[in-house]
Design an enzyme around this catalytic site. Structure first.
Site, PDB file in Angstrom:
ATOM      1  N   ASN A 210       0.839  -1.201   0.000  1.00  0.00           N
ATOM      2  CA  ASN A 210       0.000   0.000   0.000  1.00  0.00           C
ATOM      3  C   ASN A 210       0.873   1.250   0.000  1.00  0.00           C
ATOM      4  O   ASN A 210       2.090   1.159  -0.002  1.00  0.00           O
ATOM      5  CB  ASN A 210      -0.964  -0.022   1.195  1.00  0.00           C
ATOM      6  CG  ASN A 210      -0.210  -0.130   2.501  1.00  0.00           C
ATOM      7  OD1 ASN A 210       0.597   0.728   2.841  1.00  0.00           O
ATOM      8  ND2 ASN A 210      -0.433  -1.231   3.218  1.00  0.00           N
ATOM      9  N   ASP A 279      -4.018  -6.202   4.832  1.00  0.00           N
ATOM     10  CA  ASP A 279      -5.061  -7.030   5.460  1.00  0.00           C
ATOM     11  C   ASP A 279      -4.987  -8.476   4.972  1.00  0.00           C
ATOM     12  O   ASP A 279      -5.308  -9.399   5.702  1.00  0.00           O
ATOM     13  CB  ASP A 279      -6.439  -6.444   5.155  1.00  0.00           C
ATOM     14  CG  ASP A 279      -6.626  -5.116   5.875  1.00  0.00           C
ATOM     15  OD1 ASP A 279      -6.168  -5.030   7.030  1.00  0.00           O
ATOM     16  OD2 ASP A 279      -7.182  -4.174   5.281  1.00  0.00           O
ATOM     17  N   LYS A 289       8.870 -17.209 -10.726  1.00  0.00           N
ATOM     18  CA  LYS A 289       8.091 -16.083 -11.241  1.00  0.00           C
ATOM     19  C   LYS A 289       6.905 -16.596 -12.057  1.00  0.00           C
ATOM     20  O   LYS A 289       7.095 -17.437 -12.956  1.00  0.00           O
ATOM     21  CB  LYS A 289       9.010 -15.208 -12.106  1.00  0.00           C
ATOM     22  CG  LYS A 289       8.358 -13.935 -12.558  1.00  0.00           C
ATOM     23  CD  LYS A 289       9.310 -13.099 -13.400  1.00  0.00           C
ATOM     24  CE  LYS A 289       8.533 -11.992 -14.067  1.00  0.00           C
ATOM     25  NZ  LYS A 289       9.280 -11.315 -15.107  1.00  0.00           N
ATOM     26  N   PRO A 305      -2.702 -11.845  10.195  1.00  0.00           N
ATOM     27  CA  PRO A 305      -3.011 -11.688  11.620  1.00  0.00           C
ATOM     28  C   PRO A 305      -3.136 -10.210  11.967  1.00  0.00           C
ATOM     29  O   PRO A 305      -2.473  -9.365  11.351  1.00  0.00           O
ATOM     30  CB  PRO A 305      -1.775 -12.290  12.309  1.00  0.00           C
ATOM     31  CG  PRO A 305      -0.694 -12.234  11.292  1.00  0.00           C
ATOM     32  CD  PRO A 305      -1.354 -12.366   9.954  1.00  0.00           C
ATOM     33  N   ASP A 306      -3.982  -9.887  12.918  1.00  0.00           N
ATOM     34  CA  ASP A 306      -4.102  -8.500  13.378  1.00  0.00           C
ATOM     35  C   ASP A 306      -3.090  -8.304  14.511  1.00  0.00           C
ATOM     36  O   ASP A 306      -3.269  -8.809  15.620  1.00  0.00           O
ATOM     37  CB  ASP A 306      -5.520  -8.216  13.868  1.00  0.00           C
ATOM     38  CG  ASP A 306      -5.748  -6.722  14.024  1.00  0.00           C
ATOM     39  OD1 ASP A 306      -6.561  -6.166  13.284  1.00  0.00           O
ATOM     40  OD2 ASP A 306      -5.080  -6.096  14.880  1.00  0.00           O
ATOM     41  N   ILE A 307      -2.009  -7.612  14.177  1.00  0.00           N
ATOM     42  CA  ILE A 307      -0.871  -7.521  15.095  1.00  0.00           C
ATOM     43  C   ILE A 307      -1.248  -6.822  16.395  1.00  0.00           C
ATOM     44  O   ILE A 307      -0.976  -7.326  17.492  1.00  0.00           O
ATOM     45  CB  ILE A 307       0.309  -6.803  14.398  1.00  0.00           C
ATOM     46  CG1 ILE A 307       0.725  -7.621  13.169  1.00  0.00           C
ATOM     47  CG2 ILE A 307       1.484  -6.612  15.354  1.00  0.00           C
ATOM     48  CD1 ILE A 307       1.694  -6.941  12.244  1.00  0.00           C
ATOM     49  N   PHE A 323      -4.171   3.249  15.148  1.00  0.00           N
ATOM     50  CA  PHE A 323      -4.512   4.259  14.149  1.00  0.00           C
ATOM     51  C   PHE A 323      -5.630   3.706  13.277  1.00  0.00           C
ATOM     52  O   PHE A 323      -5.723   2.487  13.087  1.00  0.00           O
ATOM     53  CB  PHE A 323      -3.292   4.573  13.265  1.00  0.00           C
ATOM     54  CG  PHE A 323      -2.373   5.581  13.886  1.00  0.00           C
ATOM     55  CD1 PHE A 323      -1.584   5.244  14.969  1.00  0.00           C
ATOM     56  CD2 PHE A 323      -2.302   6.876  13.389  1.00  0.00           C
ATOM     57  CE1 PHE A 323      -0.747   6.172  15.565  1.00  0.00           C
ATOM     58  CE2 PHE A 323      -1.469   7.816  13.967  1.00  0.00           C
ATOM     59  CZ  PHE A 323      -0.692   7.463  15.058  1.00  0.00           C
ATOM     60  N   LYS A 337     -13.167   0.480  16.148  1.00  0.00           N
ATOM     61  CA  LYS A 337     -11.862  -0.223  16.187  1.00  0.00           C
ATOM     62  C   LYS A 337     -11.228  -0.153  17.563  1.00  0.00           C
ATOM     63  O   LYS A 337     -10.585  -1.097  18.018  1.00  0.00           O
ATOM     64  CB  LYS A 337     -10.926   0.386  15.151  1.00  0.00           C
ATOM     65  CG  LYS A 337     -11.196  -0.223  13.804  1.00  0.00           C
ATOM     66  CD  LYS A 337     -10.379   0.281  12.689  1.00  0.00           C
ATOM     67  CE  LYS A 337     -11.053  -0.226  11.418  1.00  0.00           C
ATOM     68  NZ  LYS A 337     -10.609   0.429  10.231  1.00  0.00           N
ATOM     69  N   LYS A 341     -10.475  -3.790  19.096  1.00  0.00           N
ATOM     70  CA  LYS A 341      -9.070  -4.196  19.265  1.00  0.00           C
ATOM     71  C   LYS A 341      -8.589  -3.996  20.699  1.00  0.00           C
ATOM     72  O   LYS A 341      -7.403  -4.157  20.976  1.00  0.00           O
ATOM     73  CB  LYS A 341      -8.196  -3.422  18.277  1.00  0.00           C
ATOM     74  CG  LYS A 341      -8.557  -3.717  16.826  1.00  0.00           C
ATOM     75  CD  LYS A 341      -7.624  -3.033  15.837  1.00  0.00           C
ATOM     76  CE  LYS A 341      -8.173  -3.174  14.433  1.00  0.00           C
ATOM     77  NZ  LYS A 341      -7.194  -3.649  13.469  1.00  0.00           N
TER      78      LYS A 341
HETATM   79  O1  C5P Z   1      -8.422  -2.628  11.053  1.00  0.00           O
HETATM   80  P1  C5P Z   1      -7.504  -1.541  10.602  1.00  0.00           P
HETATM   81  O2  C5P Z   1      -6.437  -2.011   9.643  1.00  0.00           O
HETATM   82  O3  C5P Z   1      -8.183  -0.309  10.120  1.00  0.00           O
HETATM   83  O4  C5P Z   1      -6.782  -1.112  11.971  1.00  0.00           O
HETATM   84  C1  C5P Z   1      -5.762  -0.199  12.001  1.00  0.00           C
HETATM   85  C2  C5P Z   1      -4.955  -0.373  13.265  1.00  0.00           C
HETATM   86  O5  C5P Z   1      -4.678  -1.752  13.508  1.00  0.00           O
HETATM   87  C3  C5P Z   1      -3.602   0.259  13.154  1.00  0.00           C
HETATM   88  O6  C5P Z   1      -3.182   0.620  14.457  1.00  0.00           O
HETATM   89  C4  C5P Z   1      -2.747  -0.860  12.567  1.00  0.00           C
HETATM   90  O7  C5P Z   1      -1.363  -0.678  12.804  1.00  0.00           O
HETATM   91  C5  C5P Z   1      -3.309  -2.067  13.292  1.00  0.00           C
HETATM   92  N1  C5P Z   1      -3.273  -3.297  12.501  1.00  0.00           N
HETATM   93  C6  C5P Z   1      -2.454  -4.339  12.888  1.00  0.00           C
HETATM   94  N2  C5P Z   1      -2.446  -5.512  12.177  1.00  0.00           N
HETATM   95  C7  C5P Z   1      -3.243  -5.684  11.110  1.00  0.00           C
HETATM   96  C8  C5P Z   1      -4.090  -4.651  10.702  1.00  0.00           C
HETATM   97  C9  C5P Z   1      -4.062  -3.466  11.420  1.00  0.00           C
HETATM   98  O8  C5P Z   1      -1.707  -4.189  13.864  1.00  0.00           O
HETATM   99  N3  C5P Z   1      -3.217  -6.822  10.451  1.00  0.00           N
END
Ligand code: C5P
Length: 399
Positions: A210, A279, A289, A305-307, A323, A337, A341
């Site tokens: 991105n 995402d 390739k 994974p959502d870190i 953020f 969010k 989260k």
């Molecule tokens: O769900 P979204 O991507 O909008 O959430 C944004 C927040 O979650 C940011 O703080 C981003 O760094 C964190 N994030 C994360 N891991 C992901 C997606 C988002 O830590 N896979």
């Protein structure tokens, strides 16, 4: 202002009309118990004389880079070492540009380059010059290097215009300088910041990513370090310099970012997730390739994974700041969010504005209220964010 007692203040004066206020500035520093030495550019001497500053500081005033007599008494390198802090007031737009480039062709810029002491600048210029892209870029760069920015203030200007660009008043400059000697807002705190984009490999040459520039994360890291925190910046691929006193760990993918976050010591005080984590990632990495033989290519993506959520699930949960870059219903989506989260604080902003701009407006959201930061340069907003984080950490909620 006890913290200024016996401090060595090196005041650099550049050529702006507000240089006349330096007489009062020197007087106030001396009153606060500091020792003051002054260095001036040629242009500064058009606005106030070295003799006035010599009389007030009780010390020889440095006006020349090549001055045999002055060098014999105290050379410019010795002077740069002598200082506990260098304050440049006023700092013109030209001088900001000069030190951004690392030039050293007059006594004041040479001292800036030769010192290891903290540096503070008090910008003073016409409001259009202040808001120009060039000056704002220089400002970001200087802030990233850890240079403190005092002001500018807002109001009537010498040129007759009204706006941002006035040098802060001497009382305020003395107060801000004294704060440099106090413990930072985040002294002793350990902070982990994720920043930049992630890259999700499709094959050895292609990836999904991105537009994140990493600027916000880097500005936050610089400000947190300047406030005395131990900062670890886990960064996706960006082309930015590592801020002073920040430990940087480079990663590529979301999975790698998660792994590095989870392998850090567990006693983190604050976690700030600024990274624009992809995402989704390709379900399968193709070793070779992919050939463009087919008309259509189906790429199966799986969720990353959502870190930050993994961090807030930890048994010892740090103060977690997230953020949210949104395109619509910014505050509502941000608040959702924050809850989902399990964050303590969230900064929500407009996704399009953030990616394309250095000037941003952000809404800070906690569990009870909202507050707007900016519009301002990312470095300035980063400073406000760090102040808000430190305050919310102490108070539990935004004041
Ligand atoms: O769900 P979204 O991507 O909008 O959430 C944004 C927040 O979650 C940011 O703080 C981003 O760094 C964190 N994030 C994360 N891991 C992901 C997606 C988002 O830590 N896979």
């Amino acid at each position: 202002m006890l913290s200024l007692t016996n401090k060595r203040i090196l005041l650099g004066i550049t050529g702006g009309i507000s240089a006349y206020k330096c007489a009062e500035l020197v007087r106030l520093f001396i009153q606060a118990g500091s020792e003051v030495r002054v260095a001036m550019t040629d242009a500064a001497q058009e606005f106030i004389t070295p003799l006035t500053l010599q009389a007030l500081s009780g010390n020889h005033v440095f006006t020349n880079l090549v001055d045999v007599e002055a060098e014999a008494a105290m050379g410019h390198i010795e002077l740069a070492r002598w200082a506990d802090v260098i304050l440049i007031a006023p700092t013109t737009a030209d001088f900001m540009a000069k030190i951004t480039q690392g030039e050293a062709n007059d006594i004041v810029s040479t001292l800036v380059l030769a010192t290891q002491a903290p540096i503070a600048i008090a910008p003073a210029m016409n409001q259009v010059m202040w808001s120009s892209t060039a000056t704002q870029k220089n400002l970001s760069e200087l802030a990233l290097r850890g240079i403190k920015i005092f002001g500018p203030g807002e109001g009537e200007q010498a040129c007759g215009e009204i706006g941002l660009g006035r040098m802060l008043e001497p009382e305020e400059l003395v107060k801000r300088s004294s704060e440099l000697f106090e413990l930072g807002l985040l002294a002793g705190k350990s902070i982990v910041i994720t920043g930049g984009p992630t890259r999700e490999a499709i094959d050895p040459v292609r990836y999904i990513s991105n537009h994140s520039s990493g600027k916000m994360a880097y500005a936050l890291a610089a400000e947190a370090a300047a406030e005395g925190a131990k900062v670890t910046l886990i960064s996706g691929p960006v082309s930015l310099e590592t801020p002073a006193r920040v430990e940087r760990i480079n990663v590529e993918s979301a999975e790698e970012m998660l792994e590095r976050v989870m392998s850090l010591p567990t006693n983190i005080d604050i976690f700030i997730g600024v990274a624009a984590v992809a995402d989704y990632r390709p379900a399968k990495f193709t070793d070779e390739k992919i050939k463009k033989s087919k008309e259509n290519l189906d790429l199966k993506l799986i969720k990353n994974p959502d870190i930050i959520s993994k961090v807030t699930e930890l048994a010892i949960k740090p103060f977690a700041v997230g953020f949210a870059a949104e395109t619509n219903s910014i505050v509502e989506n941000g608040r959702q969010k924050l809850e989902e989260k399990n964050l303590d604080l969230l900064f929500a902003n407009n996704a399009v504005e953030t990616f394309n701009n250095d000037n941003i407006t952000v809404t800070a959201i906690d569990h009870s209220s909202e507050r707007q930061l900016g519009p301002a340069n990312k470095s300035v907003v980063a400073r406000q964010m760090i102040e808000l984080i430190s305050c919310t950490l102490k108070e539990g909620l935004m004041e």
